[in-house]
Enzyme design. Sequence first.
Site, PDB file in Angstrom:
ATOM      1  N   CYS A   2      -1.215  -0.408  -0.412  1.00  0.00           N
ATOM      2  CA  CYS A   2      -1.239   0.214   0.308  1.00  0.00           C
ATOM      3  C   CYS A   2      -2.883   0.243   0.991  1.00  0.00           C
ATOM      4  O   CYS A   2      -4.147   0.295  -0.027  1.00  0.00           O
ATOM      5  CB  CYS A   2      -1.325   1.568   0.430  1.00  0.00           C
ATOM      6  SG  CYS A   2       0.568   1.729   0.488  1.00  0.00           S
ATOM      7  N   ARG A  27      -3.126  -5.968   0.931  1.00  0.00           N
ATOM      8  CA  ARG A  27      -3.966  -4.765   0.226  1.00  0.00           C
ATOM      9  C   ARG A  27      -1.892  -4.537  -0.152  1.00  0.00           C
ATOM     10  O   ARG A  27      -1.803  -3.255  -0.921  1.00  0.00           O
ATOM     11  CB  ARG A  27      -3.602  -3.430   0.495  1.00  0.00           C
ATOM     12  CG  ARG A  27      -5.560  -4.155   0.097  1.00  0.00           C
ATOM     13  CD  ARG A  27      -5.945  -2.166   0.735  1.00  0.00           C
ATOM     14  NE  ARG A  27      -6.128  -1.233  -0.338  1.00  0.00           N
ATOM     15  CZ  ARG A  27      -6.331  -1.471  -1.912  1.00  0.00           C
ATOM     16  NH1 ARG A  27      -7.898  -1.976  -1.597  1.00  0.00           N
ATOM     17  NH2 ARG A  27      -7.129  -0.305  -2.071  1.00  0.00           N
ATOM     18  N   TRP A  75       2.192  -0.686   0.565  1.00  0.00           N
ATOM     19  CA  TRP A  75       3.426  -1.411  -0.102  1.00  0.00           C
ATOM     20  C   TRP A  75       3.830  -0.484  -1.064  1.00  0.00           C
ATOM     21  O   TRP A  75       3.946   0.542  -1.350  1.00  0.00           O
ATOM     22  CB  TRP A  75       2.161  -1.892  -1.152  1.00  0.00           C
ATOM     23  CG  TRP A  75       3.109  -2.694  -2.240  1.00  0.00           C
ATOM     24  CD1 TRP A  75       3.054  -3.977  -2.215  1.00  0.00           C
ATOM     25  CD2 TRP A  75       3.094  -2.739  -3.947  1.00  0.00           C
ATOM     26  NE1 TRP A  75       3.853  -4.477  -3.648  1.00  0.00           N
ATOM     27  CE2 TRP A  75       3.662  -3.813  -4.401  1.00  0.00           C
ATOM     28  CE3 TRP A  75       3.867  -1.111  -4.469  1.00  0.00           C
ATOM     29  CZ2 TRP A  75       4.557  -3.772  -5.591  1.00  0.00           C
ATOM     30  CZ3 TRP A  75       3.792  -1.704  -5.430  1.00  0.00           C
ATOM     31  CH2 TRP A  75       4.113  -2.396  -5.891  1.00  0.00           C
ATOM     32  N   ASN A 101      -2.724   6.340   0.403  1.00  0.00           N
ATOM     33  CA  ASN A 101      -2.406   5.255  -1.253  1.00  0.00           C
ATOM     34  C   ASN A 101      -2.177   5.616  -2.442  1.00  0.00           C
ATOM     35  O   ASN A 101      -3.867   7.458  -2.734  1.00  0.00           O
ATOM     36  CB  ASN A 101      -4.273   4.036  -0.594  1.00  0.00           C
ATOM     37  CG  ASN A 101      -3.187   3.140  -2.208  1.00  0.00           C
ATOM     38  OD1 ASN A 101      -2.915   2.676  -2.864  1.00  0.00           O
ATOM     39  ND2 ASN A 101      -5.166   3.066  -2.431  1.00  0.00           N
ATOM     40  N   GLY A 102      -1.590   5.210  -2.792  1.00  0.00           N
ATOM     41  CA  GLY A 102      -1.515   6.152  -4.507  1.00  0.00           C
ATOM     42  C   GLY A 102      -0.354   6.808  -4.500  1.00  0.00           C
ATOM     43  O   GLY A 102       1.320   6.116  -3.793  1.00  0.00           O
ATOM     44  N   GLU A 486      -3.127 -20.007 -16.211  1.00  0.00           N
ATOM     45  CA  GLU A 486      -3.646 -19.166 -15.159  1.00  0.00           C
ATOM     46  C   GLU A 486      -2.253 -19.982 -13.972  1.00  0.00           C
ATOM     47  O   GLU A 486      -2.125 -19.311 -13.210  1.00  0.00           O
ATOM     48  CB  GLU A 486      -4.743 -19.464 -15.230  1.00  0.00           C
ATOM     49  CG  GLU A 486      -5.449 -19.351 -13.782  1.00  0.00           C
ATOM     50  CD  GLU A 486      -4.954 -18.162 -12.754  1.00  0.00           C
ATOM     51  OE1 GLU A 486      -5.147 -17.089 -13.233  1.00  0.00           O
ATOM     52  OE2 GLU A 486      -5.354 -17.225 -11.285  1.00  0.00           O
ATOM     53  N   LYS A 490      -0.530 -18.937 -10.705  1.00  0.00           N
ATOM     54  CA  LYS A 490      -0.674 -19.928  -9.479  1.00  0.00           C
ATOM     55  C   LYS A 490       1.039 -19.662  -8.638  1.00  0.00           C
ATOM     56  O   LYS A 490       0.993 -19.507  -7.969  1.00  0.00           O
ATOM     57  CB  LYS A 490      -1.694 -20.451  -9.430  1.00  0.00           C
ATOM     58  CG  LYS A 490      -2.869 -19.797  -9.715  1.00  0.00           C
ATOM     59  CD  LYS A 490      -3.756 -18.860  -8.896  1.00  0.00           C
ATOM     60  CE  LYS A 490      -3.401 -17.068  -9.184  1.00  0.00           C
ATOM     61  NZ  LYS A 490      -4.204 -16.679 -10.205  1.00  0.00           N
ATOM     62  N   GLU A 493       3.839 -16.972  -8.425  1.00  0.00           N
ATOM     63  CA  GLU A 493       3.650 -16.452  -7.569  1.00  0.00           C
ATOM     64  C   GLU A 493       3.403 -16.558  -6.042  1.00  0.00           C
ATOM     65  O   GLU A 493       3.634 -15.690  -4.946  1.00  0.00           O
ATOM     66  CB  GLU A 493       2.098 -15.192  -7.923  1.00  0.00           C
ATOM     67  CG  GLU A 493       1.070 -15.681  -7.626  1.00  0.00           C
ATOM     68  CD  GLU A 493      -0.255 -15.058  -8.067  1.00  0.00           C
ATOM     69  OE1 GLU A 493       0.080 -13.872  -7.440  1.00  0.00           O
ATOM     70  OE2 GLU A 493      -1.077 -15.454  -8.616  1.00  0.00           O
ATOM     71  N   HIS A 509       8.386 -25.233 -31.012  1.00  0.00           N
ATOM     72  CA  HIS A 509       8.529 -24.061 -31.124  1.00  0.00           C
ATOM     73  C   HIS A 509       9.939 -23.478 -30.739  1.00  0.00           C
ATOM     74  O   HIS A 509       9.914 -21.617 -30.724  1.00  0.00           O
ATOM     75  CB  HIS A 509       7.828 -22.774 -32.089  1.00  0.00           C
ATOM     76  CG  HIS A 509       6.962 -23.741 -32.867  1.00  0.00           C
ATOM     77  ND1 HIS A 509       7.406 -24.072 -34.399  1.00  0.00           N
ATOM     78  CD2 HIS A 509       5.456 -23.912 -33.384  1.00  0.00           C
ATOM     79  CE1 HIS A 509       6.221 -24.478 -34.931  1.00  0.00           C
ATOM     80  NE2 HIS A 509       5.240 -24.445 -34.084  1.00  0.00           N
ATOM     81  N   LYS A 608      -2.460  -7.445  -3.355  1.00  0.00           N
ATOM     82  CA  LYS A 608      -3.844  -7.711  -3.340  1.00  0.00           C
ATOM     83  C   LYS A 608      -4.482  -6.835  -4.941  1.00  0.00           C
ATOM     84  O   LYS A 608      -4.718  -6.878  -5.725  1.00  0.00           O
ATOM     85  CB  LYS A 608      -4.836  -7.788  -2.486  1.00  0.00           C
ATOM     86  CG  LYS A 608      -6.029  -8.770  -3.275  1.00  0.00           C
ATOM     87  CD  LYS A 608      -6.636  -9.810  -3.667  1.00  0.00           C
ATOM     88  CE  LYS A 608      -7.672 -10.294  -3.817  1.00  0.00           C
ATOM     89  NZ  LYS A 608      -7.190 -11.535  -4.367  1.00  0.00           N
TER      90      LYS A 608
HETATM   91  O1  M6R Z   1      -8.053  -6.411  -9.105  1.00  0.00           O
HETATM   92  P1  M6R Z   1      -7.958  -7.434 -10.901  1.00  0.00           P
HETATM   93  O2  M6R Z   1      -8.076  -8.125 -10.980  1.00  0.00           O
HETATM   94  O3  M6R Z   1      -7.618  -6.527 -11.924  1.00  0.00           O
HETATM   95  O4  M6R Z   1      -5.477  -7.442 -10.611  1.00  0.00           O
HETATM   96  C1  M6R Z   1      -5.733  -8.089 -11.794  1.00  0.00           C
HETATM   97  C2  M6R Z   1      -4.059  -8.957 -11.324  1.00  0.00           C
HETATM   98  O5  M6R Z   1      -3.223  -7.791 -10.198  1.00  0.00           O
HETATM   99  C3  M6R Z   1      -4.380  -9.926 -10.489  1.00  0.00           C
HETATM  100  O6  M6R Z   1      -5.260 -10.531 -10.521  1.00  0.00           O
HETATM  101  C4  M6R Z   1      -2.705 -10.886 -10.334  1.00  0.00           C
HETATM  102  O7  M6R Z   1      -2.843 -11.479 -11.519  1.00  0.00           O
HETATM  103  C5  M6R Z   1      -3.526 -11.808  -9.498  1.00  0.00           C
HETATM  104  N1  M6R Z   1      -2.153 -11.256  -8.326  1.00  0.00           N
HETATM  105  C6  M6R Z   1      -2.661 -13.052  -9.322  1.00  0.00           C
HETATM  106  O8  M6R Z   1      -3.168 -14.089  -8.698  1.00  0.00           O
END
Ligand code: M6R
Length: 613
Positions: A2, A27, A75, A101-102, A486, A490, A493, A509, A608
């Site tokens: 948010c 956000r 969000w 927000n929260g 990673e 990527k 997501e 395995h 984000k």
């Molecule tokens: O702001 P942060 O680095 O603490 O966030 C952690 C994760 O939420 C963040 O890396 C998330 O996995 C991203 N969407 C990855 O691309």
Amino acid sequence: MCGIVGYIGFRDAYPIVIKGLHRLEYRGYDSAGVALLDETSNLNIYKKAGKVADLEGFIEGRDHSGTIGMGHTRWATHGAPNDRNSHPHQSGDEKLAIIHNGIIENYGPLKEELISRGHVFKSDTDTEVLIHLIEDIRQEAEIDLQKAVREALKQVIGAYAIVIMSKEDPEMLIAARKGSPMVIGVGKNEYFIASDATPIVEYTKNVIYLDDNEIAYLKADELVIRSIDNEVKTPYVQQLEIKLEMLEKGGYDHFMLKEIYEQPRSIGDCMRGRIYPLEGKVKLGGIKEYTEKFKNAHRIIIVACGTSWHAGLVGEYLIEEYARIPVEVEYASEFRYRNPIITENDIVIAISQSGETADTMAAIEMAKAKGATIFGICNVVGSSIPRLSDAGIYTHAGPEIGVASTKAFTAQVTALTLMAFYMAEKKGTIAQTKLIALLSELERIPSLVERALQSDGLIREISEKFKDSRNALFLGRGSGFPVALEGALKLKEISYIHAEGYPAAEMKHGPIALIDEQMPVIVIATKNSSYEKVISNIQEVKARKGVVIAIVTEGDTEVVRMADYSIEIPSADEAFLPLLATIPLQLLSYHIAVLRGCNVDQPRNLAKSVTVE
Ligand code: M6R
């Protein structure tokens, strides 16, 4: 999670608020809304499920006058993303409006109590409960709004950043925070409020980061900050370092692509002023005071989430290899709910791009309470995690707007590389000649990343072949394993293709059962200590008709012969493999997602900064 924005001053509030919402949309982007107080104290509220652009279209032609306004991009946590649950929410008498927000964790019992007192709710949100609570306290005790807000917040359990507007106090905005970020921009006869500095930077560089349990009372020409117990606080005005162009796409189709291409610069910025290859020295002001602590540390525990957790795994490899300190890497969300054994001789490194991730913050608080020293590696200056930490370093990657983390990851890895080398030098676990050689090479990494980016065209062509895949496997060994994780994250997501990252040797395995001619297998097969072993793993995949896309070192012929597709990266010491091998994987996921027509910068269901647990 948010985004909230507010304005009070002499200008038209709406354009500032709506532009702010566009900047904060990363956000949360399932619904948006604004509230505006016009000259006659009419409270105009417009809200809509969907993107900020949808809201903008909806408001067009309607009254959006007024020099006081606030907006929210959501969000969803409590209640589906629909018009009704969008913020702002109002009190029963419709005199008060709130954006939040929260999460108000005890909203259930509060709501029941309020219903029994005659309150009627229009939404399923926790936020609406808070504004009814404020209204209720105000009416019951016949107290002013400021006091009612304080009293209500004392009853609330959970995290919040809120802004409140009142028809009866039309010259004031009230903002408060606990556990969710809030920045106040200080102008001349005007103030701005936002979840982060991005909506503020084009109007003023002077900002105040509100602390937990602080409430700000803003008028156009006056700002008073008090604690929840009503003690006056002296605000600390800081200068923003971000520039407006950092928040624009700058000619790229997406923020993600821009951020991928920014990496030579962001990696360079992270190491600027910190490495001295000729002297064989790393200088880290943030650690200096804690050097003895690091030297004597029995253990380092890295806590993080998502991509930052992957950076932590690279850090484990580097710190153990060079500084010879045992490292454990923990998902913050799991760590905080265990009862881990932590002593005063442990150092906890918290890694976070946003510096606001709720689970990481909770893990820090728990480790702190058990006596550990906390070290933060964060990107967003002034965010909560650096403020919770005993010491730390900023990664200086600049604002990352794309929800999928790219340049923040490589900057985190760079920061961890610097820390590993720093500690190795201080502990004497690395030969001076070796350190000089490594630092000289590290200095060249930005230009090597630049070269890795030149494979973009080839990667786009390869992406065409895999855009309709339903699954993908990413394999790597050593520090190539977190790179594989990673790469998989990527891809999933932003393209919604199911992808798994695995240590290459673990494939046999279990995951090997998945391999057939439909399965793209992306293998980190660069020339390093595990090269021969990875070749065997590629053979295992090929024997089962898997399609191999290999990330290889420039000039490689052996893997290139075996693989279906090969993408070269420049040759470098194994320490820097993650920084280089990540680049083609970022581009691969980017192009596949674009070809599939996905919303690359704002993938579905994500936000984000994850400020809720
Ligand atoms: O702001 P942060 O680095 O603490 O966030 C952690 C994760 O939420 C963040 O890396 C998330 O996995 C991203 N969407 C990855 O691309």
